[in-house]
Design an enzyme around this catalytic site. Sequence first.
Site, PDB file in Angstrom:
ATOM      1  N   ASP A 194      45.441  22.451  45.855  1.00  0.00           N
ATOM      2  CA  ASP A 194      46.279  21.350  46.014  1.00  0.00           C
ATOM      3  C   ASP A 194      47.991  21.842  45.861  1.00  0.00           C
ATOM      4  OD1 ASP A 194      45.854  21.543  43.103  1.00  0.00           O
ATOM      5  OD2 ASP A 194      46.475  19.517  42.910  1.00  0.00           O
ATOM      6  N   GLU A 223      38.542  33.590  44.992  1.00  0.00           N
ATOM      7  CA  GLU A 223      40.010  34.076  45.075  1.00  0.00           C
ATOM      8  C   GLU A 223      39.613  35.802  44.823  1.00  0.00           C
ATOM      9  OE1 GLU A 223      40.669  29.887  44.160  1.00  0.00           O
ATOM     10  OE2 GLU A 223      39.196  31.489  43.279  1.00  0.00           O
ATOM     11  N   HIS A 260      46.962  19.796  35.527  1.00  0.00           N
ATOM     12  CA  HIS A 260      45.564  20.655  35.664  1.00  0.00           C
ATOM     13  C   HIS A 260      45.893  22.007  36.161  1.00  0.00           C
ATOM     14  CE1 HIS A 260      46.737  18.876  39.755  1.00  0.00           C
ATOM     15  NE2 HIS A 260      45.971  19.775  40.321  1.00  0.00           N
ATOM     16  N   HIS A 261      45.047  22.723  35.747  1.00  0.00           N
ATOM     17  CA  HIS A 261      45.203  24.284  36.097  1.00  0.00           C
ATOM     18  C   HIS A 261      46.195  24.901  35.195  1.00  0.00           C
ATOM     19  CE1 HIS A 261      42.625  23.358  39.113  1.00  0.00           C
ATOM     20  NE2 HIS A 261      43.487  23.535  40.137  1.00  0.00           N
ATOM     21  N   GLY A 316      36.875  51.316  40.277  1.00  0.00           N
ATOM     22  CA  GLY A 316      35.703  51.262  40.139  1.00  0.00           C
ATOM     23  C   GLY A 316      34.729  49.996  39.890  1.00  0.00           C
ATOM     24  N   ASP A 353      22.057  46.931  45.786  1.00  0.00           N
ATOM     25  CA  ASP A 353      21.786  45.395  45.696  1.00  0.00           C
ATOM     26  C   ASP A 353      22.440  44.846  44.249  1.00  0.00           C
ATOM     27  OD1 ASP A 353      20.356  47.111  43.892  1.00  0.00           O
ATOM     28  OD2 ASP A 353      18.432  46.172  44.234  1.00  0.00           O
ATOM     29  N   ASN A 370      17.142  49.151  45.405  1.00  0.00           N
ATOM     30  CA  ASN A 370      16.422  49.962  44.414  1.00  0.00           C
ATOM     31  C   ASN A 370      16.237  49.185  43.073  1.00  0.00           C
ATOM     32  OD1 ASN A 370      18.900  50.344  43.770  1.00  0.00           O
ATOM     33  ND2 ASN A 370      18.985  52.225  44.064  1.00  0.00           N
ATOM     34  N   GLY A 423      18.130  47.320  40.953  1.00  0.00           N
ATOM     35  CA  GLY A 423      19.001  47.209  39.658  1.00  0.00           C
ATOM     36  C   GLY A 423      20.191  48.260  39.972  1.00  0.00           C
ATOM     37  N   GLU A 451      24.157  52.942  36.516  1.00  0.00           N
ATOM     38  CA  GLU A 451      24.097  52.950  35.242  1.00  0.00           C
ATOM     39  C   GLU A 451      23.102  53.520  34.475  1.00  0.00           C
ATOM     40  OE1 GLU A 451      26.724  51.804  34.432  1.00  0.00           O
ATOM     41  OE2 GLU A 451      27.813  50.273  35.732  1.00  0.00           O
TER      42      GLU A 451
END
Length: 546
Positions: free
Chosen positions: A27, A50, A113-114, A403, A430, A457, A459, A463
């Site tokens: 708004d 956003e 608001h916000h 990254g 994925d 694959n 996951g 990591e």
Amino acid sequence: MKKKISQFIFDEIERHGVDTIFGVPGDFNLAFLDDIVAHPKLEWVGNTNELNAAYAADGYARLKGLSAMVTTFGVGELSAVNGIAGSYAERVPVIAITGGPTTVVEKAGKYVHHSLGEGVFDVYQKMYQHITVAQTYVTPENALTEIPRVIQAALDEKRPVHIHLPIDTAMVEIDVPDTEQPSKEEEITATEWLTVLEHKLQQAKQPTLIVGHEINSFRLQHEVKALVDQLGLPVAQLSLGKSAFDETHPNYMGIYDGSIAHPEIKDYVDHSDLVITLGAKLTDSATAGFSYQFADEQIVTLNHKNIQVDEVTVESMALPEIMSQMSKLNSHFDGEWPQCERPSNSEVVVDDAPLTQQHYFELMQQFIKPNDVLIAEQGTSFFGAYDLVLPQGVTFIGQPLWGSIGYTFPATLGTQLADRHRRNILLIGDGSLQLTVQDMATMLRQNIHPIIFIINNDGYTVERKIHGENEPYNDISKWDYHLLPTVFGHKETPTYQVSTSKALKEVMDKVNDQPQSMHVIEVFMDKHDAPEKLTNIAKAFATQNK
């Protein structure tokens, strides 16, 4: 000429070549979104959130040279922070416009608001000071000077800027001059660094020129090629900035990534007596945990507003001017260097065995064509793709410094809208896809035709290779990725599932035969399989984190 301030802003943005504005309505910006919709040369592209809008604007700017996005106050602008920070880190010029509450509400300190409910309205603007190169709070008195100032700052520094626009201010009419005021260009002369560099070049027995991401940011690829032709220097690229140099050029050696570089390149660069980093940063991910072996005294740094040649330091010269000054150098290297190992034209052997990362990228090497845009997500996709040898004219996009996983999916929306005629190929896993996949709906609504390869694959393989190979925090929920276009309302989009090299090759042939369609290819691979580069660099990261 009378114009509303919002009209003036969008005219100025369009004047610099932008034709698409990304964002999410709220708004506090709705009234001036009407001015985007009504603009004869601008298109509004509403994103699903956003953060995705910021990523899309980043991708657009990497191809177009500048982009813009609009959010609402507080909840919207803070949701975009991660994307804007990434643009700052990797030098991408994005104009982030926030629609704010009215000046009447601000002055009264009302709990709207916000807000944080404390009657304070500048806290979010202060947050943006750290991740943008210029900021402004627009008023009727400063609009004519501040708007061009911050836009020019984005163009000069190739970094994002922030514009706070109260909704009532946006509707105020101001007098806009009919003619554009010419900008004053500062005259810059060469300094001592150029003389010192010329002497070092003339004395060097094994020099290396390393190019990086700032060359892409300032769109200086042609100037770098001319410089290399002039000086005869061998060139290595960093993964941070791939496609800064034409990989078909005879002086191109390949990617230098520290201890995990191909042996011939590693040996040559590590033993260079002069290493010139041009628009390049030797980050941990680009050098396998800072594992380069050349000494600091061998390095000459020629980056935007950061020149370091021996004891000479210059902090005022822009990268385009540095390139211009270097054209005056009198030197030419006539030595030898390792040649880039270019892929052969022979067909890759395909079969019905389970698909591996190695075979996946061997087939991808043959799939990419001149002038493609190749976007690789920061996971197995990036670490496999940055070692590909690019055909002429290919633009490579990744985000190895910031990254942020999930970046490339909305970024592909931006790159494809920046140039609908070039073929966009997205390589994503994925785990990353699940963060930002909502904007497939926007892609379908915009009728764009990227080719999306999704590695299924199970996951976060990137990591797993660093820590927790079999731990539950590296697992994700299983989705039927080939059904995503249907979920987002477009059953006609061609989708595929492949688990062998033979099947992948057949799908790639079908994709080539249907260029006017989006294609979604779900590619199954073992969760522990990874490109060799990722396996090696993960070890460096694991050591670095101890």
